[in-house]
Design a protein around this motif. Structure first.
Motif, PDB file in Angstrom:
ATOM      1  N   SER A 136       0.803  -1.032   0.089  1.00 35.52           N
ATOM      2  CA  SER A 136       0.018   0.102   0.084  1.00 35.52           C
ATOM      3  C   SER A 136       0.836   1.407  -0.170  1.00 35.52           C
ATOM      4  CB  SER A 136      -0.891   0.106   1.103  1.00 35.52           C
ATOM      5  OG  SER A 136      -0.051   0.256   2.410  1.00 35.52           O
ATOM      6  N   ALA A 169       0.820   3.681   2.041  1.00 33.47           N
ATOM      7  CA  ALA A 169       1.269   3.957   3.654  1.00 33.47           C
ATOM      8  C   ALA A 169       2.391   3.110   3.895  1.00 33.47           C
ATOM      9  CB  ALA A 169       0.110   3.703   4.668  1.00 33.47           C
ATOM     10  N   HIS A 199       5.719   4.428   2.207  1.00 31.75           N
ATOM     11  CA  HIS A 199       6.199   5.578   3.188  1.00 31.75           C
ATOM     12  C   HIS A 199       6.787   5.118   4.372  1.00 31.75           C
ATOM     13  CE1 HIS A 199       4.998   9.248   0.674  1.00 31.75           C
ATOM     14  NE2 HIS A 199       3.928   8.402   0.289  1.00 31.75           N
ATOM     15  N   ASP A 238       0.232  10.011  -0.630  1.00 28.67           N
ATOM     16  CA  ASP A 238       0.443  10.164   0.912  1.00 28.67           C
ATOM     17  C   ASP A 238      -0.397   9.223   1.667  1.00 28.67           C
ATOM     18  OD1 ASP A 238       2.419  11.947   0.784  1.00 28.67           O
ATOM     19  OD2 ASP A 238       1.088  13.840   0.682  1.00 28.67           O
ATOM     20  N   SER A 239      -1.491   8.954   1.108  1.00 27.77           N
ATOM     21  CA  SER A 239      -2.605   7.920   1.896  1.00 27.77           C
ATOM     22  C   SER A 239      -3.408   7.366   0.778  1.00 27.77           C
ATOM     23  CB  SER A 239      -3.195   8.654   2.742  1.00 27.77           C
ATOM     24  OG  SER A 239      -3.906   9.761   2.265  1.00 27.77           O
ATOM     25  N   GLY A 240      -4.370   6.529   1.356  1.00 26.61           N
ATOM     26  CA  GLY A 240      -5.320   5.650   0.369  1.00 26.61           C
ATOM     27  C   GLY A 240      -4.720   4.692  -0.284  1.00 26.61           C
ATOM     28  N   ARG A 241      -5.215   4.489  -1.413  1.00 23.88           N
ATOM     29  CA  ARG A 241      -4.927   3.307  -2.264  1.00 23.88           C
ATOM     30  C   ARG A 241      -4.179   3.692  -3.653  1.00 23.88           C
ATOM     31  NH1 ARG A 241     -10.323   0.465  -2.898  1.00 23.88           N
ATOM     32  NH2 ARG A 241     -11.041   2.563  -3.427  1.00 23.88           N
TER      33      ARG A 241
END
Length: 282
Positions: A250, A252, A255, A276-279
């Motif tokens: 993912s 996330a 990172h 930065d987030s999500g999918r």
């Protein structure tokens, strides 16, 4: 979902998911790096660089040409490995017959070591990457005049006088601006050491965890984060853009893993090309 990072003076915008699609726009250079997805806002870019012919890097070329036709843009320049020039032209010709439209491009076939002018003071040098199919990386550079050391103490007026007289006062030097290196074994860094000195380096980093080992990455002709970390002190780049992460992770996780596994001195210069987030997918 488009990702955008600032890498030194350059913006890198687009998407890159290993095995799915990769297409990166660098607007300051006016270049599109690979065409794995037809992003409408990228279609008017006149210079497209294909690293190789795999679908996740090249299959959207025909769609981009269709969008260009809708907005009245002519054939773009497509820089590509010389070995795939004919197959790409054949594929676009077939697509043109299918769609009953022109699918013309102006190809610039390149081989490792070839250096050609792109525009104004911008040049590109092709270098060999290491993948199961013909593939290239691209290093963009500027050629600038630099005063020879023995003349640096001269006053400006004297330099101007000698220059007008035709005296050779300057050397031409190359300023390595940005390099693009995807879908390759890590040994490309040893064989093309100037990549470590490019102001900005965009580099693939497909695998990042212990479940998929360095050997796994090598068998798939890709780079593992562990290999990059082991060479951390060699990267002299102002910014290192890591991209082409496997969809097995993912955003996330990407990172967090890079934050945990990269040395601090390198991490502060790394730009993670992932949301930065999500999918990855909407």
């Amino acid at each position: 979902m488009l990702t955008e990072v600032q890498a030194g003076p350059y913006t890198v915008r687009g998407v890159s998911v290993g095995g799915v699609y990769t297409s990166l726009l660098v607007p300051e250079l006016g270049v599109l790096l690979d065409a794995g997805i037809p992003i409408r806002s990228f279609a008017t870019t006149d210079r497209i660089f294909l690293s190789h012919g795999h679908a996740d890097h090249a299959s959207a070329l025909g769609s981009l040409l269709g969008i260009r036709a809708l907005v009245g843009k002519g054939p773009p320049f497509v820089y590509l490995p010389a070995e795939i020039e004919a197959p790409v032209q054949e594929a676009l010709a077939a697509l043109g017959r299918l769609h009953r439209m022109k699918s013309d491009i102006r190809t610039v076939p390149l081989r490792p070591g070839d250096t050609v002018k792109v525009q104004q003071d911008l040049w590109v040098r092709a270098f060999r990457t290491h993948h199961p199919v013909p593939s290239l990386g691209y290093q963009f550079l500027r050629r600038v005049a630099k005063l020879k050391p023995e003349f640096r103490e001269l006053p400006p007026a004297e330099i101007g006088r000698r220059r007008q007289a035709g005296e050779p006062l300057f050397d031409e030097v190359e300023r390595l601006e940005l390099a693009y290196c995807t879908d390759t074994l890590s040994n490309v860094l040893e064989r093309q050491p100037s990549l470590f000195d490019s102001r900005v380096l965009i580099l693939e980093c497909t695998f990042i965890d212990a479940e998929r080992t360095v050997r796994d990455a090598q068998e798939r002709a890709h780079i593992h984060l562990e290999e990059i970390a082991s060479m951390a002190d060699r990267f002299q780049n102002e910014a290192l853009v890591l991209m082409h992460f496997s969809q097995a992770y993912s955003p996330a996780q990407v990172h967090a893993t890079l934050q945990a596994r990269l040395p601090a001195a390198l991490l502060e210069r790394v730009r993670v090309f992932a949301p930065d987030s999500g999918r990855w997918f909407g």
